[in-house]
Scaffold this active site. Structure first.
Site, mmCIF file in Angstrom:
data_model
loop_
_atom_site.group_PDB
_atom_site.id
_atom_site.type_symbol
_atom_site.label_atom_id
_atom_site.label_comp_id
_atom_site.label_asym_id
_atom_site.label_seq_id
_atom_site.Cartn_x
_atom_site.Cartn_y
_atom_site.Cartn_z
ATOM 1 C CG ASP A 82 -2.047 -1.013 1.117
ATOM 2 O OD1 ASP A 82 -2.213 -1.599 0.023
ATOM 3 O OD2 ASP A 82 -2.754 -1.226 2.121
ATOM 4 C CB VAL A 131 4.833 0.347 -3.251
ATOM 5 C CG1 VAL A 131 5.231 0.443 -4.714
ATOM 6 C CG2 VAL A 131 6.008 -0.148 -2.424
ATOM 7 C CB THR A 132 -0.403 1.621 -3.914
ATOM 8 O OG1 THR A 132 -0.248 0.215 -4.136
ATOM 9 C CG2 THR A 132 -1.558 2.131 -4.757
ATOM 10 C CG ASP A 156 1.152 -1.931 -6.260
ATOM 11 O OD1 ASP A 156 1.128 -2.671 -7.249
ATOM 12 O OD2 ASP A 156 0.455 -0.892 -6.179
ATOM 13 N N GLY A 157 1.934 -5.012 -6.872
ATOM 14 C CA GLY A 157 1.308 -6.297 -7.150
ATOM 15 C C GLY A 157 2.272 -7.454 -6.954
ATOM 16 C CG ASP A 176 -3.622 -0.927 -7.668
ATOM 17 O OD1 ASP A 176 -2.597 -0.232 -7.594
ATOM 18 O OD2 ASP A 176 -3.882 -1.643 -8.652
ATOM 19 C CG ASP A 235 -4.697 2.204 -11.068
ATOM 20 O OD1 ASP A 235 -3.566 2.525 -10.647
ATOM 21 O OD2 ASP A 235 -5.022 1.020 -11.308
#
Length: 234
Positions: free
Chosen positions: A51, A53-54, A91-92, A109, A113
């Protein structure tokens, strides 16, 4: 309301993709998995969450778009934005290494986006409305922003109603980003007409995708309504 007997309704089928798009996604995913796995592992060892990183990735995209694009620094902006967009893959990868994928993470996410997309196309519109002095391109950028949001909303709303939206359509988010950023970067290098051609393609492609998804949802809703009607008659 749940289904009779307390069972939950089945998950909607995954979107149908063309053979070419499916193969491209398969090999691109395999390539970036090999490239990004060591970096994702490094972040996990240092207790960085997916999260985080997102959030950092989205913040980087938004800041870069709103700083560089409105002043016409297209090449610099594209390079910085592209670097931060890779966080969406990192992140994925981190979530897969942890062996968990949370509903909150998926929601975060998807929501961020939309924020990043709005920043990119909104920043282009600001340039064309100001120093770029091109009303047609400003309108195109705004249309790409709005139609892209509607493409995503069609699927999200359908699934929230329990309907299937099992088509990817002509242009999804990945295509919008790649086409718009490559064209913007090339425009920053002095390639003429490329950015306008790209925005026209995204605008028309997104509009077609909206109709493709609406048709798929209409068929799904009609099938359910017919099944309910048939059950009532029985």
């Amino acid at each position: 309301m749940g289904a009779p007997g307390g069972s939950s309704p089945p998950d909607p089928p995954p979107p149908r993709q063309s053979f070419g798009k499916a193969m491209l996604n398969k090999y691109a995913r395999a390539f970036f998995t090999r490239v990004l796995t060591p970096f994702a592992s490094f972040l996990l060892r240092h207790n960085v969450s997916p999260d985080t990183v997102t959030l950092i990735g989205t913040l980087g995209v938004v800041v870069a778009a709103l700083v560089f694009f409105p002043i016409g620094w297209f090449l610099t902006g594209t390079l910085v934005i592209t670097a931060f967009i890779f966080s969406d893959l990192v992140d994925g990868n981190m979530a897969r290494q942890l062996g968990r994928s949370t509903k909150w993470g998926a929601f975060l996410d998807s929501t961020l986006d939309r924020v990043a997309d709005a920043a990119i196309f909104g920043a282009l519109a600001i340039w064309f409305a100001g120093d770029g002095d091109n009303l047609r391109m400003c309108i195109l950028a705004i249309f790409c922003l709005g139609s892209g949001q509607v493409v995503s909303y069609c699927k999200a709303r359908a699934e929230s109603l329990g309907l299937a939206c099992d088509v990817s359509g002509l242009i999804e988010r990945a295509e919008r980003l790649v086409i718009s950023l490559v064209a913007t970067g090339l425009d920053g290098m002095g390639v003429p007409y490329i950015q306008e051609a790209a925005l026209w393609f995204i605008a028309v492609g997104s509009l077609i995708t909206v109709f493709q998804r609406m048709i798929a949802v209409y068929r799904s809703a009609s099938a359910i309504d017919n099944a309910v009607s048939g059950g009532d008659k029985a």
